[in-house]
Motif scaffolding. Structure first.
Motif, PDB file in Angstrom:
ATOM      1  N   TYR A 246      54.220  67.046  27.241  1.00 11.30           N
ATOM      2  CA  TYR A 246      52.932  66.396  26.991  1.00 11.30           C
ATOM      3  C   TYR A 246      52.464  65.678  28.260  1.00 11.30           C
ATOM      4  N   SER A 247      51.145  65.684  28.479  1.00  8.89           N
ATOM      5  CA  SER A 247      50.635  64.970  29.643  1.00  8.89           C
ATOM      6  C   SER A 247      49.881  63.704  29.242  1.00  8.89           C
ATOM      7  N   ARG A 248      49.692  63.526  27.954  1.00  6.94           N
ATOM      8  CA  ARG A 248      48.981  62.355  27.463  1.00  6.94           C
ATOM      9  C   ARG A 248      49.536  62.005  26.084  1.00  6.94           C
ATOM     10  N   ALA A 249      49.469  60.744  25.717  1.00  5.83           N
ATOM     11  CA  ALA A 249      49.926  60.364  24.376  1.00  5.83           C
ATOM     12  C   ALA A 249      48.940  59.395  23.749  1.00  5.83           C
ATOM     13  N   VAL A 250      48.690  59.621  22.465  1.00  4.35           N
ATOM     14  CA  VAL A 250      47.891  58.655  21.703  1.00  4.35           C
ATOM     15  C   VAL A 250      48.890  57.748  20.989  1.00  4.35           C
ATOM     16  N   LEU A 251      48.827  56.459  21.263  1.00  2.06           N
ATOM     17  CA  LEU A 251      49.805  55.545  20.673  1.00  2.06           C
ATOM     18  C   LEU A 251      49.502  55.293  19.202  1.00  2.06           C
ATOM     19  N   GLU A 252      50.546  54.924  18.479  1.00  2.00           N
ATOM     20  CA  GLU A 252      50.401  54.483  17.092  1.00  2.00           C
ATOM     21  C   GLU A 252      49.512  53.229  17.067  1.00  2.00           C
ATOM     22  N   ARG A 253      48.784  53.055  15.974  1.00  2.00           N
ATOM     23  CA  ARG A 253      47.831  51.938  15.904  1.00  2.00           C
ATOM     24  C   ARG A 253      48.515  50.569  15.849  1.00  2.00           C
ATOM     25  N   HIS A 254      49.647  50.489  15.166  1.00  2.00           N
ATOM     26  CA  HIS A 254      50.233  49.186  14.853  1.00  2.00           C
ATOM     27  C   HIS A 254      51.006  48.603  16.033  1.00  2.00           C
ATOM     28  N   LEU A 255      50.308  48.386  17.139  1.00  2.00           N
ATOM     29  CA  LEU A 255      50.952  47.804  18.318  1.00  2.00           C
ATOM     30  C   LEU A 255      50.136  46.605  18.790  1.00  2.00           C
ATOM     31  N   THR A 256      50.747  45.777  19.614  1.00  2.00           N
ATOM     32  CA  THR A 256      50.023  44.646  20.194  1.00  2.00           C
ATOM     33  C   THR A 256      49.598  45.025  21.615  1.00  2.00           C
ATOM     34  N   PHE A 257      48.696  44.245  22.185  1.00  2.00           N
ATOM     35  CA  PHE A 257      48.271  44.530  23.567  1.00  2.00           C
ATOM     36  C   PHE A 257      49.455  44.476  24.530  1.00  2.00           C
ATOM     37  N   ASP A 258      50.347  43.517  24.327  1.00  2.00           N
ATOM     38  CA  ASP A 258      51.513  43.413  25.215  1.00  2.00           C
ATOM     39  C   ASP A 258      52.368  44.676  25.144  1.00  2.00           C
ATOM     40  N   GLU A 259      52.541  45.159  23.930  1.00  2.00           N
ATOM     41  CA  GLU A 259      53.359  46.371  23.764  1.00  2.00           C
ATOM     42  C   GLU A 259      52.684  47.573  24.412  1.00  2.00           C
ATOM     43  N   ILE A 260      51.370  47.660  24.259  1.00  2.00           N
ATOM     44  CA  ILE A 260      50.632  48.779  24.866  1.00  2.00           C
ATOM     45  C   ILE A 260      50.771  48.707  26.391  1.00  2.00           C
TER      46      ILE A 260
ATOM     47  N   PRO B 179      46.613  40.149  15.260  1.00  2.00           N
ATOM     48  CA  PRO B 179      48.036  39.880  15.041  1.00  2.00           C
ATOM     49  C   PRO B 179      48.590  40.731  13.897  1.00  2.00           C
ATOM     50  N   ILE B 180      49.821  41.203  14.104  1.00  2.00           N
ATOM     51  CA  ILE B 180      50.394  42.179  13.182  1.00  2.00           C
ATOM     52  C   ILE B 180      50.448  41.676  11.739  1.00  2.00           C
ATOM     53  N   ALA B 181      50.721  40.390  11.549  1.00  2.00           N
ATOM     54  CA  ALA B 181      50.873  39.882  10.180  1.00  2.00           C
ATOM     55  C   ALA B 181      49.530  39.577   9.514  1.00  2.00           C
ATOM     56  N   GLN B 182      48.454  39.683  10.277  1.00  2.00           N
ATOM     57  CA  GLN B 182      47.169  39.227   9.756  1.00  2.00           C
ATOM     58  C   GLN B 182      46.381  40.351   9.103  1.00  2.00           C
ATOM     59  N   ALA B 183      45.773  40.095   8.033  1.00  2.00           N
ATOM     60  CA  ALA B 183      44.843  41.002   7.352  1.00  2.00           C
ATOM     61  C   ALA B 183      44.627  40.456   5.957  1.00  2.00           C
ATOM     62  N   PRO B 184      43.870  39.387   5.842  1.00  2.00           N
ATOM     63  CA  PRO B 184      43.664  38.769   4.541  1.00  2.00           C
ATOM     64  C   PRO B 184      42.828  39.651   3.628  1.00  2.00           C
ATOM     65  N   TYR B 185      43.021  39.450   2.346  1.00  2.00           N
ATOM     66  CA  TYR B 185      42.300  40.298   1.397  1.00  2.00           C
ATOM     67  C   TYR B 185      40.945  39.694   1.062  1.00  2.00           C
ATOM     68  N   LYS B 186      40.180  39.368   2.073  1.00  2.00           N
ATOM     69  CA  LYS B 186      38.862  38.797   1.797  1.00  2.00           C
ATOM     70  C   LYS B 186      37.889  39.914   1.469  1.00  2.00           C
ATOM     71  N   LYS B 187      37.065  39.655   0.489  1.00  2.00           N
ATOM     72  CA  LYS B 187      36.009  40.633   0.219  1.00  2.00           C
ATOM     73  C   LYS B 187      34.932  40.456   1.281  1.00  2.00           C
ATOM     74  N   PRO B 188      34.257  41.516   1.663  1.00  2.87           N
ATOM     75  CA  PRO B 188      33.197  41.372   2.657  1.00  2.87           C
ATOM     76  C   PRO B 188      32.153  40.372   2.182  1.00  2.87           C
ATOM     77  N   LEU B 189      31.576  39.671   3.135  1.00  4.93           N
ATOM     78  CA  LEU B 189      30.575  38.672   2.769  1.00  4.93           C
ATOM     79  C   LEU B 189      29.224  39.369   2.561  1.00  4.93           C
TER      80      LEU B 189
ATOM     81  N   THR C 205      54.455  50.790   6.575  1.00  3.88           N
ATOM     82  CA  THR C 205      53.572  50.118   7.511  1.00  3.88           C
ATOM     83  C   THR C 205      54.378  49.181   8.404  1.00  3.88           C
ATOM     84  N   ARG C 206      53.810  48.845   9.544  1.00  2.50           N
ATOM     85  CA  ARG C 206      54.409  47.753  10.309  1.00  2.50           C
ATOM     86  C   ARG C 206      53.844  46.418   9.815  1.00  2.50           C
ATOM     87  N   LYS C 207      52.590  46.487   9.349  1.00  2.00           N
ATOM     88  CA  LYS C 207      51.912  45.271   8.872  1.00  2.00           C
ATOM     89  C   LYS C 207      52.366  44.998   7.436  1.00  2.00           C
ATOM     90  N   CYS C 208      53.571  44.505   7.328  1.00  2.00           N
ATOM     91  CA  CYS C 208      54.297  44.437   6.046  1.00  2.00           C
ATOM     92  C   CYS C 208      53.411  43.955   4.885  1.00  2.00           C
TER      93      CYS C 208
END
Lengths: 356, 287
Positions: free
Chosen positions: A152-166, A331-341, B195-198
């Motif tokens: 392979y000459s190019r790779a598409v990374l998995e989404r679940h990474l941080t900027f530091d990891e990328i 941040p990896i742990a973040q994703a609240p279940y807020k309904k759209p406003l 998922t990674r986002k547990c």
């Protein structure tokens, strides 16, 4: 000379835009895409549909040829998505014919996510660069190095990474690295998610009832197996998908990635074009050093009518995705279940007596 | 019939060691944040070997920072005398080539198995009988059923692979065992989405996964959407569907060359003690 991915060589990444038609190809190239990526329907196995099927694919090789011609005439490239996560003997002949037909149309690269398909491409002796798909789940430098070894000459990374990891991955390889930056990103790791978006009546009904469009966004009632009294309300417990990166373009450029990819092969031409244009304009402002203008434009975008997959005359970016923190690479742990406003939720919050 | 017991922490491993099972699997199959410490791994290894049992180290997919930790673990196992390593990440598989004393065994995340999907409608849409048959044939295989893919992994030193209890794929396991692949079949739980986002951590308000309080050690949930009406379960960062294994089919699979079955002790299987484990193993013997 400094290595390709060194600090000095960090530059504006290419924009990869999704298409599913010639019309889309023309529009996104005109909107500023450096590359377009697309799949083409494989005629002999069209009944095997894991995802949404034909709506995400260009219907014929002839139409692919037209896309390639238009893109090349305008200085853009075309990457072919070989969107099969695995290979079986029954599909071998079809996949080989398919690859040959697409290469004959002049595609510039093949996006491959399975070692069986890779084997067949090698057998065909086609001289086309290979891009490692997210199906190969590149999450670390060792995996990327391994894929480089495989050709392979190019790779598409998995989404679940941080900027530091990328950044760390980019710094560890000579390969070009792409990341996904926009569109209905996955709540789960793509290659390990079998909640196929294949539409069937019960799923369609459940999605309609909850005003969602993917299985991972559906609401569920959770019951603790070891404590039956511990029951939750209906909540979209799997819903962790990301959507947007407009505010993070400086950080993204800083990672040194070579390409940024917009999702949405099933989206409308309007969405494909509008999204490409937004990112083109923002990246061009950054490239010209106009950072203040970039920030001004962000504010305008957030307060403007959002570029949803279908045109909308109401929802604003800040009320939907910003409110829910739907940033790619949040941040990896973040994703609240807020309904759209939306106007419904706003009214409910402020006038609870309104029965909606 | 060999039933290997898989555990994710030392207290569960101690319970498992008290069973008759001859093989212990230890580690984290799905979560990089739940990787054991090097000292826990060493304790797990030595106590298993001291009990006269085989040891396999189970590893998940990993982000870059965790690769450093896994390298340390592989070095440790190499120093201790070698083991089987269940590998779910291409990076780990690549690193394993540096350790001839460690035997790679493909984990479930490196074996693409579309029939893990909890809905069967993919094979049921209205097409002709022959088209439907073809779709089913494609759907109920795994990525390893394609010979070049299998040979590719064997070329990397892989000797075995994990499969799920999905009866529709069992006919396709024979060609794998005939090609000298050591097939292990997981009993009860089939991973549907990882998922990674547990999902559990977010649901319970964990804010820093690096310092997660490990609710997955004690909690698992059923997931119910009344319109979808499909049984799914949440344990840690993984959504599962559950399977219903039986002794007769296990015997048939053993005849087809399946080398071992894997039982995971966890709140999802609701087996967390030695006595509960013995109960399950006896039930499997009796059914």
């Amino acid at each position: 000379m400094s290595p390709p991915n060194s600090e000095e060589n960090k530059s504006i990444p290419n924009i990869m835009a999704p298409i599913n038609s010639y019309e889309g190809g023309v529009k996104v190239v005109d909107a500023g895409a450096d590359e377009v990526y697309c799949a083409v329907q494989i005629p002999d196995i069209k009944d095997f549909v894991l995802y949404r099927g034909p709506s995400s694919q260009i219907p014929s090789y002839e139409e692919l040829g037209l896309v390639v011609k238009y893109a090349h005439d305008h200085g853009a490239k075309v990457d072919l998505v070989l969107n099969h996560p695995y290979m079986v003997h029954e599909t071998e002949k079809h996949i080989r014919n398919h690859v040959r037909s697409c290469v004959d149309q002049g595609v510039d690269a093949l996006i491959v996510g399975d070692f069986g398909i890779l084997h067949n491409i090698r057998k065909l002796n086609v001289e086309v660069p290979l891009i490692a798909s997210t199906y190969l789940v590149s999450m670390n430098s060792e995996a990327v190095r391994f894929l480089e070894e495989q050709g392979y000459s190019r790779a598409v990374l998995e989404r679940h990474l941080t900027f530091d990891e990328i950044k760390r991955i980019v710094g560890s390889t000579e390969m070009d690295i792409e990341i996904l930056i926009h569109g209905g990103g996955c709540s789960n790791i793509n290659a390990s998610c079998y909640l196929y978006h294949h539409q069937f009546p019960e799923l369609i009904e459940a999605q309609r009832a909850s005003n969602t469009s993917t299985p991972c966004a559906l609401p569920f009632r959770l019951q603790n197996l070891n404590d039956p009294q511990d029951v939750s309300e209906d909540i979209p417990v799997m819903d962790a998908f990301e959507y947007c990166s407009v505010c993070n373009l400086l950080e993204i450029i800083d990672t040194g990635v070579a390409g940024v990819k917009i999702e949405g092969r099933t989206g409308s031409v309007w969405y494909q074009e509008a999204t490409t244009r937004v990112y083109r304009e923002l990246l061009d402002l950054i490239a010209s050093g106009s950072i203040d203008e970039y920030r001004d434009q962000l504010e305008e975008l957030k307060n403007g009518i959002y570029f949803l997959p279908v045109p909308s005359d109401f929802y604003k970016l800040k009320d939907i995705w910003c409110y829910q923190n739907r940033c790619y690479y949040s941040p990896i742990a973040q994703a609240p279940y807020k309904k759209p406003l939306t106007w419904q939720t706003w009214t409910k919050q402020h006038f609870s007596w309104v029965n909606m | 019939m060999n039933v290997a017991i898989q555990t994710g922490n030392l207290p569960l491993l101690r319970e498992a060691l008290a069973s008759d099972s001859k093989k212990m699997r230890f580690g984290s199959e799905f979560c990089m944040y739940a990787l054991p410490s090097a000292s826990a791994l060493e304790t797990a290894y030595t106590s298993t070997r001291d009990a006269g049992k085989d040891f396999a180290y189970v590893t998940p997919r990993l982000a870059d920072g965790y690769m450093d930790k896994i390298r340390e673990h592989l070095s440790l196992l190499d120093d201790l005398g070698g083991a089987t390593v269940v590998v779910n990440d291409l990076g780990t598989l690549s690193v394993l080539r540096e350790y001839p004393s460690l035997t790679p065994h493909l984990g479930r995340q490196l074996v693409y198995t579309p029939s893990r999907c909890p809905w069967k409608e993919i094979t049921e849409h209205p097409v002709s009988y022959f088209a439907k048959r073809k779709v089913k044939r494609i759907f109920y295989q795994t990525s390893l059923n394609y010979e070049p893919t299998l040979e590719f992994f064997k070329g990397l030193g892989v000797v075995g692979a994990d499969m799920d209890w999905i009866p529709e794929i069992f006919n396709n396991l024979r060609p794998l065992t005939q090609r000298n692949l050591q097939v292990s079949v997981h009993l009860y739980s089939v991973p549907v989405a990882i998922t990674r986002k547990c999902h559990t951590a977010r649901f319970l308000g964990e804010e820093d996964l690096d310092h997660c309080s490990r609710p997955c050690y004690t909690k698992a949930y059923s997931m119910d959407n009344e319109l979808l009406d499909i049984g799914m379960y949440l344990h840690g960062n993984t959504v599962y569907k559950l399977a219903d294994p039986d002794r007769k089919t296990m015997t048939q699979l053993a005849r087809r060359g399946v080398r071992e079955f894997v039982f995971t002790m966890s709140p999802l299987s609701r087996v967390v003690s030695h006595t509960e484990l013995e109960g399950v193993l006896q039930t499997l013997q009796a059914t």
